[in-house]
Design an enzyme around this catalytic site. Structure first.
Site, PDB file in Angstrom:
ATOM      1  N   LYS A 247      69.338  32.346  43.970  1.00 22.13           N
ATOM      2  CA  LYS A 247      70.472  31.476  44.215  1.00 22.13           C
ATOM      3  C   LYS A 247      71.248  31.306  42.935  1.00 22.13           C
ATOM      4  O   LYS A 247      70.733  31.489  41.847  1.00 22.13           O
ATOM      5  CB  LYS A 247      70.023  30.130  44.748  1.00 22.13           C
ATOM      6  CG  LYS A 247      69.168  29.382  43.752  1.00 22.13           C
ATOM      7  CD  LYS A 247      68.674  28.110  44.328  1.00 22.13           C
ATOM      8  CE  LYS A 247      67.772  27.376  43.357  1.00 22.13           C
ATOM      9  NZ  LYS A 247      68.397  27.054  42.084  1.00 22.13           N
TER      10      LYS A 247
ATOM     11  N   MET B  87      78.650  23.335  35.915  1.00 27.01           N
ATOM     12  CA  MET B  87      79.008  23.543  37.324  1.00 27.01           C
ATOM     13  C   MET B  87      80.307  22.818  37.680  1.00 27.01           C
ATOM     14  O   MET B  87      80.426  22.231  38.752  1.00 27.01           O
ATOM     15  CB  MET B  87      77.858  23.064  38.240  1.00 27.01           C
ATOM     16  CG  MET B  87      76.589  23.868  38.041  1.00 27.01           C
ATOM     17  SD  MET B  87      75.167  23.220  38.946  1.00 27.01           S
ATOM     18  CE  MET B  87      74.520  22.018  37.793  1.00 27.01           C
TER      19      MET B  87
ATOM     20  N   ASP C 290      66.054  33.272  38.025  1.00 25.23           N
ATOM     21  CA  ASP C 290      67.296  32.836  38.680  1.00 25.23           C
ATOM     22  C   ASP C 290      68.414  33.839  38.457  1.00 25.23           C
ATOM     23  O   ASP C 290      68.352  34.670  37.550  1.00 25.23           O
ATOM     24  CB  ASP C 290      67.751  31.504  38.072  1.00 25.23           C
ATOM     25  CG  ASP C 290      66.932  30.339  38.584  1.00 25.23           C
ATOM     26  OD1 ASP C 290      66.308  30.476  39.645  1.00 25.23           O
ATOM     27  OD2 ASP C 290      66.922  29.294  37.909  1.00 25.23           O
TER      28      ASP C 290
HETATM   29  N1  SAH Z   1      69.581  24.926  32.954  1.00 29.17           N
HETATM   30  C1  SAH Z   1      70.866  25.474  32.617  1.00 29.17           C
HETATM   31  C2  SAH Z   1      71.959  24.942  33.507  1.00 29.17           C
HETATM   32  C3  SAH Z   1      71.789  25.305  34.964  1.00 29.17           C
HETATM   33  S1  SAH Z   1      73.082  24.756  35.969  1.00 29.17           S
HETATM   34  C4  SAH Z   1      71.167  25.198  31.146  1.00 29.17           C
HETATM   35  O1  SAH Z   1      70.464  24.406  30.509  1.00 29.17           O
HETATM   36  O2  SAH Z   1      72.115  25.802  30.601  1.00 29.17           O
HETATM   37  C5  SAH Z   1      74.110  26.178  36.022  1.00 29.17           C
HETATM   38  C6  SAH Z   1      75.363  25.935  35.238  1.00 29.17           C
HETATM   39  O3  SAH Z   1      75.108  26.075  33.850  1.00 29.17           O
HETATM   40  C7  SAH Z   1      76.475  26.911  35.509  1.00 29.17           C
HETATM   41  O4  SAH Z   1      77.190  26.558  36.674  1.00 29.17           O
HETATM   42  C8  SAH Z   1      77.319  26.742  34.267  1.00 29.17           C
HETATM   43  O5  SAH Z   1      78.058  25.548  34.306  1.00 29.17           O
HETATM   44  C9  SAH Z   1      76.247  26.586  33.214  1.00 29.17           C
HETATM   45  N2  SAH Z   1      75.890  27.862  32.577  1.00 29.17           N
HETATM   46  C10 SAH Z   1      74.683  28.424  32.507  1.00 29.17           C
HETATM   47  N3  SAH Z   1      74.722  29.575  31.812  1.00 29.17           N
HETATM   48  C11 SAH Z   1      76.001  29.731  31.421  1.00 29.17           C
HETATM   49  C12 SAH Z   1      76.699  30.716  30.649  1.00 29.17           C
HETATM   50  N4  SAH Z   1      76.074  31.772  30.139  1.00 29.17           N
HETATM   51  N5  SAH Z   1      78.018  30.547  30.445  1.00 29.17           N
HETATM   52  C13 SAH Z   1      78.659  29.482  30.929  1.00 29.17           C
HETATM   53  N6  SAH Z   1      78.074  28.531  31.658  1.00 29.17           N
HETATM   54  C14 SAH Z   1      76.754  28.641  31.898  1.00 29.17           C
END
Ligand code: SAH
Length: 273
Positions: free
Chosen positions: A68, A183, A47
């Site tokens: 995406k 998000m 991703d």
């Molecule tokens: N599966 C992922 C989340 C996916 S949804 C997890 O467990 O972390 C995607 C969202 O995750 C982003 O919009 C943001 O809100 C958050 N996110 C993922 N990586 C991030 C990062 N390095 N810093 C800040 N927010 C992050």
């Protein structure tokens, strides 16, 4: 290269898909199972939120960008799942690498369902989710005995990309001292308004952590009433943390150094068991 210690590491068999969490960014936050998977994979389907450096840990694998950004509505989701089925049927070892944890707001469950429905065997490797590990890199403990006994993880988007109208903000505001929003940037104004309408104070601390755990990490500390304007100033990906635990950065911000030894005003009392 880090050598894996001797252990009965699972063998990645051809025709399997492993759904693997890459953690929030810092490659050091991969699990050993993730590393073991990267070493054996024939193809890595990743991703946008996966740090590019992590792909270098799978030097032999073909890279496929699933293309995406987390949080956007995803007409391509079905295509991604079916592509995984195709690659597996070609007899490849398919590593589906997802940011954070594959089963936390990452559609890993949906991809797994499609794979299973098509008879493709899967393995799941959990990862450190941004809402926990990302906050830790900002010096914010997601729970702390002086602040909260519960934490709620919410997504700022629903399936249509709109603010999550299906969430009961009144109930969340009442029940959970700490709210962690994935998000959440796009609909931050709506989320702040809902929480204040439900009785949360405009002065409540909020942290916006962007690019958590990467060299680009930034932490913006604000309060609920100012969240709308501050959220508009930053770029995704960002985790929002709403709650008094944010104050603990003043002592626990191990990356930039603490500022206050007792931000909650609770440490003066003797530490009870
Ligand atoms: N599966 C992922 C989340 C996916 S949804 C997890 O467990 O972390 C995607 C969202 O995750 C982003 O919009 C943001 O809100 C958050 N996110 C993922 N990586 C991030 C990062 N390095 N810093 C800040 N927010 C992050």
């Amino acid at each position: 290269m880090v050598e894996l210690p001797s252990f009965d590491w699972p063998r990645f068999l051809p025709g399997w898909v492993w759904l693997v969490g890459a953690g929030p960014g810092d490659p050091g936050l991969l699990t050993l199972h993730a590393l073991n998977a990267l070493r054996q994979a024939d193809v890595v389907v990743y991703d946008a939120l996966v740090e590019p450096a992590i792909l270098d840990w799978a030097p032999g694998a073909e890279r496929v960008h699933a293309g995406k950004r987390g949080g956007k509505p995803s007409p391509l989701q079905r295509d991604i799942s079916l592509r995984l089925v195709e690659l597996a049927r070609e007899g490849r070892r398919v590593l589906r690498l997802k940011g954070g944890d594959p089963f936390v707001f990452g559609r890993g469950g949906e991809e797994g369902q499609t794979l299973v429905a098509h008879g493709v065997p899967i393995r799941v490797v959990p990862g450190i989710s941004a809402g926990i590990g990302g906050l830790a890199y900002a010096g914010i403990p997601v729970t702390h005995r002086d602040v909260n006994q519960s934490v709620t993880f919410v997504t700022g988007h629903d399936q249509t990309g709109q603010a999550p109208s299906s969430l009961d903000w009144q109930a969340i505001a009442r029940a959970s001292e700490v709210i962690v929003v994935y998000m959440g940037l796009k609909h931050a104004a709506r989320i702040a308004a809902e929480l204040m309408a439900a009785g949360r104070e405009g002065s409540e601390p909020v942290a916006i952590v962007t690019d958590a755990t990467t060299p680009r990490q930034r932490v913006l500390e604000t309060v609920l009433a100012r969240l709308p304007e501050d959220a508009a100033r930053v770029e995704p990906p960002a985790i929002l943390c709403i709650g008094r635990n944010v104050l603990l950065r003043q002592v626990l911000d191990w990356r930039e150094g603490g500022r206050d030894a007792d931000p909650l005003g609770t440490r003066a009392r003797p530490d009870s068991a």
